[in-house]
Design a protein around this motif. Structure first.
Motif, PDB file in Angstrom:
ATOM      1  N   ILE A 258      90.576  36.869  16.131  1.00 38.78           N
ATOM      2  CA  ILE A 258      91.452  37.029  17.290  1.00 38.78           C
ATOM      3  C   ILE A 258      92.662  36.108  17.151  1.00 38.78           C
ATOM      4  CG2 ILE A 258      89.607  37.705  18.872  1.00 38.78           C
ATOM      5  CD1 ILE A 258      89.730  34.807  20.025  1.00 38.78           C
ATOM      6  N   ARG A 259      93.654  36.409  17.952  1.00 43.92           N
ATOM      7  CA  ARG A 259      94.768  35.488  18.188  1.00 43.92           C
ATOM      8  C   ARG A 259      94.898  35.368  19.702  1.00 43.92           C
ATOM      9  NH1 ARG A 259     100.069  37.034  15.588  1.00 43.92           N
ATOM     10  NH2 ARG A 259     100.623  34.958  16.276  1.00 43.92           N
TER      11      ARG A 259
ATOM     12  N   HIS B   3      95.320  37.870  22.568  1.00 41.21           N
ATOM     13  CA  HIS B   3      96.520  38.653  22.229  1.00 41.21           C
ATOM     14  C   HIS B   3      96.189  39.811  21.296  1.00 41.21           C
ATOM     15  CE1 HIS B   3     100.573  39.638  21.076  1.00 41.21           C
ATOM     16  NE2 HIS B   3     100.293  39.388  19.819  1.00 41.21           N
ATOM     17  N   SER B   4      95.351  39.553  20.287  1.00 37.64           N
ATOM     18  CA  SER B   4      94.974  40.620  19.363  1.00 37.64           C
ATOM     19  C   SER B   4      93.569  40.347  18.843  1.00 37.64           C
ATOM     20  CB  SER B   4      95.969  40.706  18.198  1.00 37.64           C
ATOM     21  OG  SER B   4      95.948  39.518  17.434  1.00 37.64           O
ATOM     22  N   ILE B   5      92.932  41.413  18.360  1.00 37.77           N
ATOM     23  CA  ILE B   5      91.571  41.311  17.856  1.00 37.77           C
ATOM     24  C   ILE B   5      91.426  42.255  16.667  1.00 37.77           C
ATOM     25  CG2 ILE B   5      90.684  43.074  19.445  1.00 37.77           C
ATOM     26  CD1 ILE B   5      88.109  41.342  19.647  1.00 37.77           C
ATOM     27  N   GLN B   6      90.689  41.799  15.653  1.00 38.60           N
ATOM     28  CA  GLN B   6      90.379  42.642  14.492  1.00 38.60           C
ATOM     29  C   GLN B   6      88.889  42.866  14.455  1.00 38.60           C
ATOM     30  OE1 GLN B   6      91.577  40.502  10.996  1.00 38.60           O
ATOM     31  NE2 GLN B   6      93.686  41.157  11.149  1.00 38.60           N
TER      32      GLN B   6
ATOM     33  N   GLU C 185      97.268  30.751  15.794  1.00 32.39           N
ATOM     34  CA  GLU C 185      96.935  31.206  14.449  1.00 32.39           C
ATOM     35  C   GLU C 185      95.670  32.051  14.571  1.00 32.39           C
ATOM     36  OE1 GLU C 185      96.595  27.747  11.965  1.00 32.39           O
ATOM     37  OE2 GLU C 185      98.712  27.266  12.186  1.00 32.39           O
ATOM     38  N   SER C 186      95.262  32.683  13.486  1.00 33.77           N
ATOM     39  CA  SER C 186      94.028  33.472  13.497  1.00 33.77           C
ATOM     40  C   SER C 186      92.831  32.561  13.744  1.00 33.77           C
ATOM     41  CB  SER C 186      93.848  34.204  12.175  1.00 33.77           C
ATOM     42  OG  SER C 186      94.860  35.171  12.021  1.00 33.77           O
ATOM     43  N   LEU C 187      91.926  33.058  14.564  1.00 35.36           N
ATOM     44  CA  LEU C 187      90.717  32.328  14.936  1.00 35.36           C
ATOM     45  C   LEU C 187      89.520  33.250  14.777  1.00 35.36           C
ATOM     46  CD1 LEU C 187      92.101  31.067  18.358  1.00 35.36           C
ATOM     47  CD2 LEU C 187      91.974  29.696  16.264  1.00 35.36           C
TER      48      LEU C 187
END
Length: 159
Positions: A6-7, A156-159, A113-115
């Motif tokens: 996530i971010r 904000h975003s998720i992969q 940053e990416s987490l």
């Protein structure tokens, strides 16, 4: 859900009521710069500003952003430390009014940053910095952090 990359996004709104030293510096300088623009704009009046796009010098904002040393302000871990790194930010003038500093407001959105999102523990996000999915799948120890959920902090975003 959990175990995703996530971010986070944190929206920091700075107004005349803001009291932290960094917030006051940003507020005062952005208002001064905005006020200077109104002197040169043909559409300016004493009661309303009609500037189509009020702006702030990006170099000025960069100077203030550097003072944060790469960490999102106001977002503390459960130990009270500011450790959530950001790599991008956006800036906007939320409210602009010539001659009325009390109505001036700016917002800065910080993007982490990416987490690695591992879980939710109570009202906290359990995260690890960077992409730690492979290490978790392999059963390796991964350093984690608990970040309290709070207003204006969002995924904000998720992969």
């Amino acid at each position: 859900m959990g175990k995703s990359i996530i971010r986070l996004r944190y929206r920091k709104v700075i107004t005349a009521a803001s009291t932290a030293a960094w917030d006051r510096q940003v507020f005062d300088h952005t208002y001064q710069e905005f006020s200077g623009q109104t002197q040169y704009d043909n559409q300016w009046s004493q009661t309303h500003v009609l500037i189509a796009e009020p702006r702030v010098d990006p170099d000025l904002m960069h100077t203030y952003i550097q003072q944060l040393q790469g960490y999102i302000p106001d977002v503390l871990n459960t130990s009270g430390q500011r450790r959530l790194p950001f790599r991008e930010y956006t800036f906007e003038i939320v409210n602009a009014h010539a001659g009325t500093q009390e109505e001036h407001a700016v917002a800065i959105e910080f993007y982490s940053e990416s987490l690695t999102w591992i879980d939710v523990v109570g009202t906290n996000l359990l995260i690890a910095y960077g992409d730690q999915l492979a290490a978790l799948r392999a059963g390796q120890d991964v350093e984690t952090e608990l970040i309290p959920l709070q207003p204006l902090l969002n995924i904000h975003s998720i992969q």
